[in-house]
Design a protein around this motif. Sequence first.
Motif, PDB file in Angstrom:
ATOM      1  N   ASN A 180     -32.953 -47.653 -35.279  1.00  0.00           N
ATOM      2  CA  ASN A 180     -32.910 -48.792 -36.177  1.00  0.00           C
ATOM      3  C   ASN A 180     -34.076 -49.718 -35.851  1.00  0.00           C
ATOM      4  OD1 ASN A 180     -31.588 -49.959 -38.384  1.00  0.00           O
ATOM      5  ND2 ASN A 180     -30.760 -51.583 -37.079  1.00  0.00           N
ATOM      6  N   THR A 203     -30.282 -43.364 -43.542  1.00  0.00           N
ATOM      7  CA  THR A 203     -29.499 -42.155 -43.353  1.00  0.00           C
ATOM      8  C   THR A 203     -29.967 -41.020 -44.254  1.00  0.00           C
ATOM      9  OG1 THR A 203     -27.591 -43.423 -42.649  1.00  0.00           O
ATOM     10  CG2 THR A 203     -27.166 -41.207 -43.453  1.00  0.00           C
ATOM     11  N   TYR A 221     -16.988 -44.872 -48.749  1.00  0.00           N
ATOM     12  CA  TYR A 221     -18.268 -45.181 -49.409  1.00  0.00           C
ATOM     13  C   TYR A 221     -18.346 -44.566 -50.814  1.00  0.00           C
ATOM     14  CZ  TYR A 221     -23.219 -46.478 -49.373  1.00  0.00           C
ATOM     15  OH  TYR A 221     -24.448 -47.046 -49.640  1.00  0.00           O
ATOM     16  N   VAL A 244     -21.936 -58.641 -42.795  1.00  0.00           N
ATOM     17  CA  VAL A 244     -22.351 -57.548 -41.908  1.00  0.00           C
ATOM     18  C   VAL A 244     -23.585 -56.864 -42.494  1.00  0.00           C
ATOM     19  CG1 VAL A 244     -21.607 -55.309 -41.006  1.00  0.00           C
ATOM     20  CG2 VAL A 244     -19.993 -57.201 -41.100  1.00  0.00           C
ATOM     21  N   PRO A 245     -24.546 -56.468 -41.631  1.00  0.00           N
ATOM     22  CA  PRO A 245     -25.776 -55.888 -42.161  1.00  0.00           C
ATOM     23  C   PRO A 245     -25.600 -54.473 -42.704  1.00  0.00           C
ATOM     24  CG  PRO A 245     -25.852 -55.920 -39.765  1.00  0.00           C
ATOM     25  CD  PRO A 245     -24.589 -56.634 -40.180  1.00  0.00           C
ATOM     26  N   MET A 246     -24.920 -54.354 -43.799  1.00  0.00           N
ATOM     27  CA  MET A 246     -24.809 -53.085 -44.503  1.00  0.00           C
ATOM     28  C   MET A 246     -24.629 -53.416 -45.982  1.00  0.00           C
ATOM     29  SD  MET A 246     -21.029 -51.873 -43.208  1.00  0.00           S
ATOM     30  CE  MET A 246     -19.541 -52.509 -44.003  1.00  0.00           C
ATOM     31  N   PHE A 303     -28.589 -44.598 -32.761  1.00  0.00           N
ATOM     32  CA  PHE A 303     -28.818 -45.753 -33.625  1.00  0.00           C
ATOM     33  C   PHE A 303     -29.784 -46.766 -33.010  1.00  0.00           C
ATOM     34  CE2 PHE A 303     -28.074 -49.876 -35.406  1.00  0.00           C
ATOM     35  CZ  PHE A 303     -27.842 -49.644 -36.744  1.00  0.00           C
ATOM     36  N   ASN A 348     -24.878 -46.131 -39.421  1.00  0.00           N
ATOM     37  CA  ASN A 348     -25.511 -46.991 -40.412  1.00  0.00           C
ATOM     38  C   ASN A 348     -24.633 -47.051 -41.660  1.00  0.00           C
ATOM     39  OD1 ASN A 348     -27.725 -48.679 -40.934  1.00  0.00           O
ATOM     40  ND2 ASN A 348     -28.557 -47.209 -42.385  1.00  0.00           N
ATOM     41  N   GLU A 349     -24.614 -48.203 -42.311  1.00  0.00           N
ATOM     42  CA  GLU A 349     -23.715 -48.387 -43.454  1.00  0.00           C
ATOM     43  C   GLU A 349     -22.280 -48.020 -43.076  1.00  0.00           C
ATOM     44  OE1 GLU A 349     -24.065 -49.392 -46.833  1.00  0.00           O
ATOM     45  OE2 GLU A 349     -25.801 -50.354 -45.992  1.00  0.00           O
ATOM     46  N   ASN A 350     -21.883 -48.384 -41.883  1.00  0.00           N
ATOM     47  CA  ASN A 350     -20.524 -48.117 -41.449  1.00  0.00           C
ATOM     48  C   ASN A 350     -20.058 -49.260 -40.559  1.00  0.00           C
ATOM     49  OD1 ASN A 350     -18.097 -46.806 -41.139  1.00  0.00           O
ATOM     50  ND2 ASN A 350     -18.878 -45.117 -39.914  1.00  0.00           N
ATOM     51  N   LEU A 351     -18.774 -49.428 -40.472  1.00  0.00           N
ATOM     52  CA  LEU A 351     -18.179 -50.537 -39.728  1.00  0.00           C
ATOM     53  C   LEU A 351     -16.782 -50.095 -39.357  1.00  0.00           C
ATOM     54  CD1 LEU A 351     -17.996 -53.603 -38.992  1.00  0.00           C
ATOM     55  CD2 LEU A 351     -17.219 -53.990 -41.313  1.00  0.00           C
ATOM     56  N   THR A 356     -15.519 -47.898 -42.752  1.00  0.00           N
ATOM     57  CA  THR A 356     -15.873 -48.176 -44.150  1.00  0.00           C
ATOM     58  C   THR A 356     -16.602 -46.999 -44.790  1.00  0.00           C
ATOM     59  OG1 THR A 356     -17.938 -49.266 -43.522  1.00  0.00           O
ATOM     60  CG2 THR A 356     -16.010 -50.674 -43.793  1.00  0.00           C
ATOM     61  N   LYS A 357     -17.400 -46.281 -43.996  1.00  0.00           N
ATOM     62  CA  LYS A 357     -18.150 -45.171 -44.568  1.00  0.00           C
ATOM     63  C   LYS A 357     -17.209 -44.101 -45.138  1.00  0.00           C
ATOM     64  CE  LYS A 357     -22.090 -43.635 -42.381  1.00  0.00           C
ATOM     65  NZ  LYS A 357     -23.315 -43.592 -43.195  1.00  0.00           N
ATOM     66  N   GLU A 417     -29.991 -56.666 -38.652  1.00  0.00           N
ATOM     67  CA  GLU A 417     -29.840 -57.059 -37.244  1.00  0.00           C
ATOM     68  C   GLU A 417     -29.307 -58.486 -37.139  1.00  0.00           C
ATOM     69  OE1 GLU A 417     -30.452 -55.519 -34.069  1.00  0.00           O
ATOM     70  OE2 GLU A 417     -30.196 -53.767 -35.324  1.00  0.00           O
ATOM     71  N   VAL A 436     -20.604 -52.652 -35.232  1.00  0.00           N
ATOM     72  CA  VAL A 436     -21.340 -53.129 -36.395  1.00  0.00           C
ATOM     73  C   VAL A 436     -22.701 -52.426 -36.445  1.00  0.00           C
ATOM     74  CG1 VAL A 436     -22.439 -55.198 -37.376  1.00  0.00           C
ATOM     75  CG2 VAL A 436     -20.178 -55.363 -36.344  1.00  0.00           C
ATOM     76  N   PRO A 437     -23.171 -52.062 -37.637  1.00  0.00           N
ATOM     77  CA  PRO A 437     -24.435 -51.319 -37.722  1.00  0.00           C
ATOM     78  C   PRO A 437     -25.671 -52.166 -37.449  1.00  0.00           C
ATOM     79  CG  PRO A 437     -23.568 -51.705 -39.927  1.00  0.00           C
ATOM     80  CD  PRO A 437     -22.533 -52.201 -38.959  1.00  0.00           C
ATOM     81  N   MET A 438     -25.823 -52.557 -36.211  1.00  0.00           N
ATOM     82  CA  MET A 438     -27.029 -53.253 -35.775  1.00  0.00           C
ATOM     83  C   MET A 438     -27.217 -52.919 -34.299  1.00  0.00           C
ATOM     84  SD  MET A 438     -25.673 -57.182 -35.824  1.00  0.00           S
ATOM     85  CE  MET A 438     -24.741 -57.847 -34.423  1.00  0.00           C
ATOM     86  N   VAL A 449     -24.666 -51.832 -31.589  1.00  0.00           N
ATOM     87  CA  VAL A 449     -24.443 -50.506 -31.045  1.00  0.00           C
ATOM     88  C   VAL A 449     -24.971 -50.346 -29.623  1.00  0.00           C
ATOM     89  CG1 VAL A 449     -25.009 -48.088 -31.442  1.00  0.00           C
ATOM     90  CG2 VAL A 449     -24.472 -49.570 -33.363  1.00  0.00           C
TER      91      VAL A 449
END
Lengths: 348, 348, 348, 348
Positions: free
Chosen positions: A190, A243, D290, D240-242, A186, C190-193, D286-287, D191, C240-242, C174
């Motif tokens: 990213n 993704t 989804y 959160v960045p998603m 990642f 990504n798109e996950n938490l 969370t994914k 980010e 967190v996805p960053m 990350v």
Amino acid sequence: MVRVGILGASGYGGGELIRLLKRHPEVSLVGFSSRRHTGRPLYEVWPQLLDERLFRPQEEVVAEAEVVILALPNGIAMELAPGLLEAGKRVVDLSGDFRLPPEVYEAWYGLPHKSPALYREAVYGLPELFRAEIPGARLVANPGCYVTAATLALAPLAAEGLLEEAFLAGMSGVSGAGREAEETFFAELNENLRPYKPGGTHRHTPEMELNLARLKAQGRWPRTHGPKEEVRLSFIPHLVPMTRGILVSAFVRLREDLSEMRLEALYRSFYQDEPFVSFTRALPQTKGAYASNRVWVSLRKDERAGLVQVFAALDNLGKGMAGQAVQNLNLMLGFPEGLALDREGVWP
Amino acid sequence: MVRVGILGASGYGGGELIRLLKRHPEVSLVGFSSRRHTGRPLYEVWPQLLDERLFRPQEEVVAEAEVVILALPNGIAMELAPGLLEAGKRVVDLSGDFRLPPEVYEAWYGLPHKSPALYREAVYGLPELFRAEIPGARLVANPGCYVTAATLALAPLAAEGLLEEAFLAGMSGVSGAGREAEETFFAELNENLRPYKPGGTHRHTPEMELNLARLKAQGRWPRTHGPKEEVRLSFIPHLVPMTRGILVSAFVRLREDLSEMRLEALYRSFYQDEPFVSFTRALPQTKGAYASNRVWVSLRKDERAGLVQVFAALDNLGKGMAGQAVQNLNLMLGFPEGLALDREGVWP
Amino acid sequence: MVRVGILGASGYGGGELIRLLKRHPEVSLVGFSSRRHTGRPLYEVWPQLLDERLFRPQEEVVAEAEVVILALPNGIAMELAPGLLEAGKRVVDLSGDFRLPPEVYEAWYGLPHKSPALYREAVYGLPELFRAEIPGARLVANPGCYVTAATLALAPLAAEGLLEEAFLAGMSGVSGAGREAEETFFAELNENLRPYKPGGTHRHTPEMELNLARLKAQGRWPRTHGPKEEVRLSFIPHLVPMTRGILVSAFVRLREDLSEMRLEALYRSFYQDEPFVSFTRALPQTKGAYASNRVWVSLRKDERAGLVQVFAALDNLGKGMAGQAVQNLNLMLGFPEGLALDREGVWP
Amino acid sequence: MVRVGILGASGYGGGELIRLLKRHPEVSLVGFSSRRHTGRPLYEVWPQLLDERLFRPQEEVVAEAEVVILALPNGIAMELAPGLLEAGKRVVDLSGDFRLPPEVYEAWYGLPHKSPALYREAVYGLPELFRAEIPGARLVANPGCYVTAATLALAPLAAEGLLEEAFLAGMSGVSGAGREAEETFFAELNENLRPYKPGGTHRHTPEMELNLARLKAQGRWPRTHGPKEEVRLSFIPHLVPMTRGILVSAFVRLREDLSEMRLEALYRSFYQDEPFVSFTRALPQTKGAYASNRVWVSLRKDERAGLVQVFAALDNLGKGMAGQAVQNLNLMLGFPEGLALDREGVWP
């Protein structure tokens, strides 16, 4: 209910197949294997699944299946396929093993081809162009993700003999690189963007060229091997920080100057009956195909430069991989072509 | 200490300028304006800044500044510049107003040009190609972000007369669209990728063509207006789900067939003394230029297709905008060219 | 110029150290090692760097350095440190090896501690709380990233004896998981938490508790080992996805009810002379600290629930790791504390 | 086929409703309105849809529908609902208008409540807790996204009278802020990570408290208004960045000390028949939810701190909004509860 098994079910293609086939009303998913995860429950490897069944040894899955889907690394399907067919199974292969003539395969994949005879039997599973051949097939070679986008972007031009030359920028989400790729951390990807395998070295290039040469030589439906017409493409793939999703943007020089309106009419007519190809005036966005089997195509003339620009977007795990495999499966088995597939994406 | 003011300091270009100039040892940042935020403290608009100074009216900022940087929407600089120069200020303009001949500007920007005479005085601020003209300039037109990448990618070929034709895929992070763009909502852009303004309609196209035509006609350093040689490009920009970064990937047909080794030698030689251009065998990644003034260039021959593929990556807010403005400022004022600028990116 | 070497320079902490120290006016970066990359040029491992120097064997780096920064996995520093100190080097250690009393370390890290005597000499390098001890130190233990955020969020309350109990939600980008962590594939994150290591099992918990207990027992500056006062925290870290950034949000019960205004006054006063801590009314955003050494703190009373909520944001590779190491280095060597460090973040 | 209309179909909740209802075998989607987009085709506003039907005026949609789903900003449903019910329509409302007792609503939403009588008739549509009341309802108030996660995380404890106090960190993807929120620009949020509306000011807080107080007072199924038992929560939401996804992590103090094993047994038993709640030992991501209607719950004891940590993840547009509305619709109309809904997420 047709009994279907998946070999290589822990990769992203395998996971998407499971998601789609679990909701398929005519399919019973009898098993899935993963060399690495044998004996583990499905939910451990696929956190999105509420499924306590175990990954099982390959042989067990094969034994129970009527149709076997191979979602394995390149080079394995050509070893397994002869035995599977002999045992009366039908096969959909997601690898590159049966997509290219053996001599081309050997040159691009660096492996000796172990089932050249089967290549001649294998049907290339791009329904929009070769639908008629799929129902009877014992072995279907599922096309590559970039190839599906590029071929469908250019097919109407190639089939009409209009394609002079084409330069393709491909952009892919990271899942296209597979689940265990070392270079997909990642923090490295990213907020990053880069070309990879440029200079005409990406293995999808000859597959695109072959598809377009066939269309150029023979139009849409008939199929023979080894067309005389050649097509040369220049292709640059890029890795994009997302993704899912593939976009191919093509700069195309035509043999004959057609207006944007006539080109659009040509595309509309070519794809008018295709359930999964949407040709629109609006420019494609990959999110419009997210988690679906849609291909979204559009075009623009660049009058200043004397070119056509063509765009195609799809989900690399959907129409670019698992969705297309299900579409092929439906055709092979005589089911409605769209069963268990979505024509529209998930947004946002 | 030179007194510098920024007009339009609430946009992303303005913000990056503040970040760079606050650490500039020879610059005193005397003020910044934003029509929308006058009277508000800096930290409210720029959460990364610990700065309680207020956005002030434009006139006050101008009054105190020796050099004024204009980070305003297109169409305003050509109104302000005459007065600023008359008042003895020197100006760096980040908009498109002084980058193109007035008649070309009017055709592409849809606005009447209000200072055609000043265009002739304005220096095009791409130091790698036109460095010699910058020190004396009263008015510098800072190039566009895509243009900087595309021009530096192709300049060595153009200057040698090798450029036959080029097709460019541009890919940009979202900050390039500005801070108030309605179409940049996160949920619409994340996990999404799309082309925009295709078909030869993006305003950066003629700027690229003009730069390359100049180089083709006259080589690197001299500059006259209206070169006879024409270059026609086909350009497709794409919006990529990341904040910063631009990549241009070019398919280039050469007038003469050169080996990859000779092409690399040509590029190395062309850029050997440039502090901010790194030509490498390794393929560019935008993250390698993140938050810096670096341009990262590389190339590959596509022998099968008979083309060269050239790649250039930069930070659209760095070398593509604010970084380049500071580089121009340094040259205008006789400071070391790299003052306050980073040559290396932030990773990861 | 002080000669500094970095061991473990291929991880994210090491990379950020190189970026910072290359621009440090009083430091000469004499070498860097990476077991895995010995002999490779820097730019291959760090694409953002234009640096052809090679990764060298550890011994060579040590031999040339006056100060050695250890950016190695846990368990190695306690083996190396005795020899380094004996050889007259000064050491900054980024691992957990010297942050905790040996018996606590052994319980939480599952390793026997090999240099318990050195722990007693080691200075805990959190300048905002223990600045006075750092200049003379031969060995500085650089705090953990979550710990820096949590400790600075709660320090003013602990030092005043106001801290009754605290529940902390930590959220990290990350890069905090390191460069070779298997579980950091882009497509999975990504798109996950998700929460991880909950239930009081994260190794940073006792380090936070120890810091706060010290403050509670003795106030800000003095330091003795083994405070009697105990603090018990409940901590949940989240991924967190960053890429960069840590936020700690704390629910705090006070021993005494203070108004929001008085609490803010307490924080302002506590941090008023700290160059890298910004206490504001505005709520922290991690991007406000991006690539900097800033810690951004804010608080709110939750009057309905009878609690205080405190927030602290920083860059886990900046103040949470490499930035803080440079700050410690500056203090050890008598340089201005902020040399080579940014107080403001990169935005956007 | 039941005729369903959607008012407010251009927001994210509306879009997800369209996606779900288009594949619902018992629903005919007769129309959708959007004040802003009347007369425009669906595909222009929703690029993922291949649907040329137009957004129509609200009255037309209402006239043709038997069931009306309101996906409108707060404050409008309470004006529309009386007329809709009078005209014999049944209503699912996604806003906050009928979720809270009018006096509580007025205090938190700052609006006078215009249909207090209807609040008493409205059924709170959280099927896992109040399923029995939904089939007969004319008006269902669909719960908030954070509330669904928080309530289902804590319900087993509340219903058993075990809940002493709870501190909740909520983390949401950006789509939760709506499609037109000014503060959701990509470049500001990617980010980046931040708390918002802290200090007990988020409107979802009283809704959570009310749900838990009901459970505490009366157990799972019965429902009366105005429970005497009070629950006070402290809640901190974070952005959160998603795009999609909500996670709630709760620190819970119990009235009685139960082992982790007994707590897990309690949760398993409480949710064993719930099709959309999966309680697992594995921690939620969370994914894993989804684009589905899944709620993923897990817990851990923090023995050191004497607390339980409970986690719940869902898709804020799925179970947190449109999915739950479809679940309520199915219950209202006597269809199988899961029709058109997915129990498993899309991964990766």
